[in-house]
Design a protein around this motif. Sequence first.
Motif, PDB file in Angstrom:
ATOM      1  N   LYS A 137     -73.369  24.383  14.276  1.00 19.21           N
ATOM      2  CA  LYS A 137     -71.787  23.078  15.203  1.00 19.21           C
ATOM      3  C   LYS A 137     -71.509  22.577  13.154  1.00 19.21           C
ATOM      4  O   LYS A 137     -70.121  22.659  13.773  1.00 19.21           O
ATOM      5  CB  LYS A 137     -72.478  22.364  15.399  1.00 19.21           C
ATOM      6  N   THR A 138     -71.529  21.916  12.813  1.00 16.19           N
ATOM      7  CA  THR A 138     -71.387  20.980  11.430  1.00 16.19           C
ATOM      8  C   THR A 138     -70.969  21.407  10.520  1.00 16.19           C
ATOM      9  O   THR A 138     -69.102  21.534  10.295  1.00 16.19           O
ATOM     10  CB  THR A 138     -72.544  20.631  10.547  1.00 16.19           C
ATOM     11  N   TYR A 139     -71.191  23.212  10.400  1.00 15.67           N
ATOM     12  CA  TYR A 139     -69.773  23.974   9.337  1.00 15.67           C
ATOM     13  C   TYR A 139     -69.071  24.266  10.135  1.00 15.67           C
ATOM     14  O   TYR A 139     -68.160  24.562   9.800  1.00 15.67           O
ATOM     15  CB  TYR A 139     -71.228  25.135   9.085  1.00 15.67           C
ATOM     16  N   LEU A 182     -60.395  22.616   8.989  1.00 12.95           N
ATOM     17  CA  LEU A 182     -59.132  23.166   7.645  1.00 12.95           C
ATOM     18  C   LEU A 182     -58.440  24.452   8.239  1.00 12.95           C
ATOM     19  O   LEU A 182     -56.833  24.665   7.421  1.00 12.95           O
ATOM     20  CB  LEU A 182     -60.286  23.128   6.178  1.00 12.95           C
ATOM     21  N   LEU A 183     -59.157  24.738   8.858  1.00 14.90           N
ATOM     22  CA  LEU A 183     -58.063  25.596   9.144  1.00 14.90           C
ATOM     23  C   LEU A 183     -56.498  25.330  10.183  1.00 14.90           C
ATOM     24  O   LEU A 183     -55.434  26.104  10.150  1.00 14.90           O
ATOM     25  CB  LEU A 183     -58.479  26.855  10.498  1.00 14.90           C
ATOM     26  N   GLN A 184     -57.271  24.540  10.955  1.00 17.19           N
ATOM     27  CA  GLN A 184     -55.812  23.562  11.334  1.00 17.19           C
ATOM     28  C   GLN A 184     -55.315  22.801  10.387  1.00 17.19           C
ATOM     29  O   GLN A 184     -53.687  23.267  10.959  1.00 17.19           O
ATOM     30  CB  GLN A 184     -56.498  22.697  12.570  1.00 17.19           C
ATOM     31  N   GLN A 185     -55.760  22.524   9.948  1.00 20.70           N
ATOM     32  CA  GLN A 185     -54.829  21.883   8.529  1.00 20.70           C
ATOM     33  C   GLN A 185     -53.979  23.197   8.301  1.00 20.70           C
ATOM     34  O   GLN A 185     -52.170  22.691   7.240  1.00 20.70           O
ATOM     35  CB  GLN A 185     -55.162  21.302   7.978  1.00 20.70           C
ATOM     36  N   LEU A 186     -54.785  24.446   7.457  1.00 22.04           N
ATOM     37  CA  LEU A 186     -53.497  25.111   6.861  1.00 22.04           C
ATOM     38  C   LEU A 186     -52.922  25.797   7.692  1.00 22.04           C
ATOM     39  O   LEU A 186     -51.821  26.582   7.682  1.00 22.04           O
ATOM     40  CB  LEU A 186     -54.499  26.087   5.860  1.00 22.04           C
ATOM     41  N   ARG A 242     -65.172  18.184   2.672  1.00 19.01           N
ATOM     42  CA  ARG A 242     -66.009  18.120   4.000  1.00 19.01           C
ATOM     43  C   ARG A 242     -66.733  19.467   3.932  1.00 19.01           C
ATOM     44  O   ARG A 242     -67.561  19.673   4.452  1.00 19.01           O
ATOM     45  CB  ARG A 242     -65.299  17.687   5.288  1.00 19.01           C
ATOM     46  N   LEU A 243     -65.261  20.892   4.192  1.00 17.56           N
ATOM     47  CA  LEU A 243     -65.769  22.374   4.168  1.00 17.56           C
ATOM     48  C   LEU A 243     -67.218  22.290   2.791  1.00 17.56           C
ATOM     49  O   LEU A 243     -68.106  23.177   3.139  1.00 17.56           O
ATOM     50  CB  LEU A 243     -64.669  23.467   4.190  1.00 17.56           C
ATOM     51  N   ARG A 244     -66.907  22.199   2.652  1.00 20.36           N
ATOM     52  CA  ARG A 244     -66.949  23.006   1.013  1.00 20.36           C
ATOM     53  C   ARG A 244     -68.575  22.035   0.465  1.00 20.36           C
ATOM     54  O   ARG A 244     -69.325  22.533   0.283  1.00 20.36           O
ATOM     55  CB  ARG A 244     -66.604  22.373  -0.781  1.00 20.36           C
ATOM     56  N   ARG A 245     -69.183  20.860   1.273  1.00 19.84           N
ATOM     57  CA  ARG A 245     -69.415  20.215   0.810  1.00 19.84           C
ATOM     58  C   ARG A 245     -70.625  20.713   1.943  1.00 19.84           C
ATOM     59  O   ARG A 245     -71.935  19.866   2.320  1.00 19.84           O
ATOM     60  CB  ARG A 245     -69.237  18.696   0.931  1.00 19.84           C
TER      61      ARG A 245
END
Length: 597
Positions: free
Chosen positions: A523-525, A532-536, A587-590
């Motif tokens: 869920k978290t990942y 990030l996809l939304q922002q991109l 946030r995605l990278r971590r």
Amino acid sequence: MAAFAPVRTPLRKRLNFHGSNPACHRPYKNMNNYLKYFELYFPRNTSSRTTMPMPMHCSSKKSRAAAYGTHNKNPNREKRSRDGSYEREMSENHLLPPQEIELKLLFEPEAQTVISHHLAAMSMERSQKKRLITTYYDTPDLQLKQAGLSLRIRRSGNLRIQTLKTDREEGQLAIHRGEWEWRIRHDRPDMDVLSDTPYGALITALATRLTPVWVSHIERTTHTLPYNGAMVEAAIDEGYVQSGNARDPVRELELELKDGPVRAVYGLAVALQAIAPLRLGVLTKAERGYRLFTGKQAVPVQGRKPPLTGNMTLAVGFRILIRSGLNALIDNQSAAEAANPEGVHQMRVAIRQLRTVLQIVENRHVDRSTLRLFQTELQRIGRELGEARDWDVLCLETLPAAFPAHENDDHFRMLADAAQLKRTATYQKIWHELQAPALTALVLSLSLWIEDASFPEGKGGKEISLGHVAPTVLDHLQRKVMRRGRRISHLSPKKRHTLRKSLKKLRYVASYLEALYPANRVKTYMKHCKELLQQLGKNNDTIVASTLILDLRKTHPNLAPIISVFTSWNDRRHHQALRALSPAWKRLRRAPLFWHE
């Protein structure tokens, strides 16, 4: 392929991935690769395996035997009942209902003669011609349809056959569905014979409310064909479907598997598509009739997540994923042809998902030239759909957001009308693309390929499980995203778009495989991936909007003032989207990798 001997037109001229429409008539660059692939399905020796393919839920010889019976025994055999009628038997354990497996193909009037001659040349016996009048029964509020059932009475001369069918099974391009048939004496449904089916009680409870909802009048010519170890019934149907005063013409070829492997149906369809322009029939006659009855247009269908397990073999898993993508593609074709924006969007999503799966397969498969051929054609069709999607977003979302209080302003109306003209033109191209045989050739060829494709094996010839391969696949996609996302706020628009495509692939595969891992770890990942996809996506929308608006300014100089206002608004939106990228990336990278915890 002796049956096709009379056709001496060179194969290179007969094959046309881009259909007969002049707008879609372009030479195929890799025709030699396609010819090599196509010959795989026209072997000189037509002998083939004669067992039915194993169901997706059967993983052993024992379970396959339970599902399909013995090797030479047809599980859908008919038996004669005491009153002289014929009805199909279920297997002894009643796990599977009798199944109808058929493929529908549409053709133009001028192609009928060619198709008829070829079917006659292949047929074991003389063709049979019948006039069929079929009446479908349901309640006024269509409770049977809502339950996934259809009940009909087909009349041919003095013969009346009552049929109960279930909806199409998920994950299959050729229509797989439960079917029961009985010979009856009257023109009203016989409730007594339904009692032996799992749905008898439901239908009997609705007996007093059942009424004719639509009827079809069909002239049917039937051929029985032996093909690659199978027996196929090919029926040419011409006529119409009618509900009230509404009428829809019918001109289609139905290929129904009577015995043998499913691949034979796809192989025969590919062979016929090479000599006549055929298109997949997305809608059954029942769906056409219900649509006439309700007056509703085609609606888009969101692709369902295919059921995968860690113990599933690599071959079975990939086949399920590809079939799921193909179904999502054709299930939205009618909506896209009707200019439904969500239908176009869902077709585009299905193409991206198919390309992602095929790319993974390509890295593990020796037949790379064929896979690249599929990729090229999917990319071409996806590009056509993408152009329409870009104008959809501009006309339906971006311009209303940019000018929320100027709907009645003359300059805004002029800009909106100019954009709408462009959007309409792209939808005309989409309609021609989907009406041409190109998509059918691709879908049939890919469907046939997955029935025969071989996949890598482990040590000692053991099949590799999906759970064993999943971490490796996800690691590869994750590393690619991490590499392409470095210094994300300083990336060029082109590199940000490349990152977005890589992240979409990672998310598609992660969503497919998430059932293999505990939900709380996934869920978290997935949350950070989606963010990030939304922002991109927002960033990409600003780039695309700017490109489309500049295109309008070239052809409509008088729109320069309103375009200048839009450009300023779009630039501010672009900078806001850029500022949001770095926090979402961090946030995605971590985020912990759920497939390694």
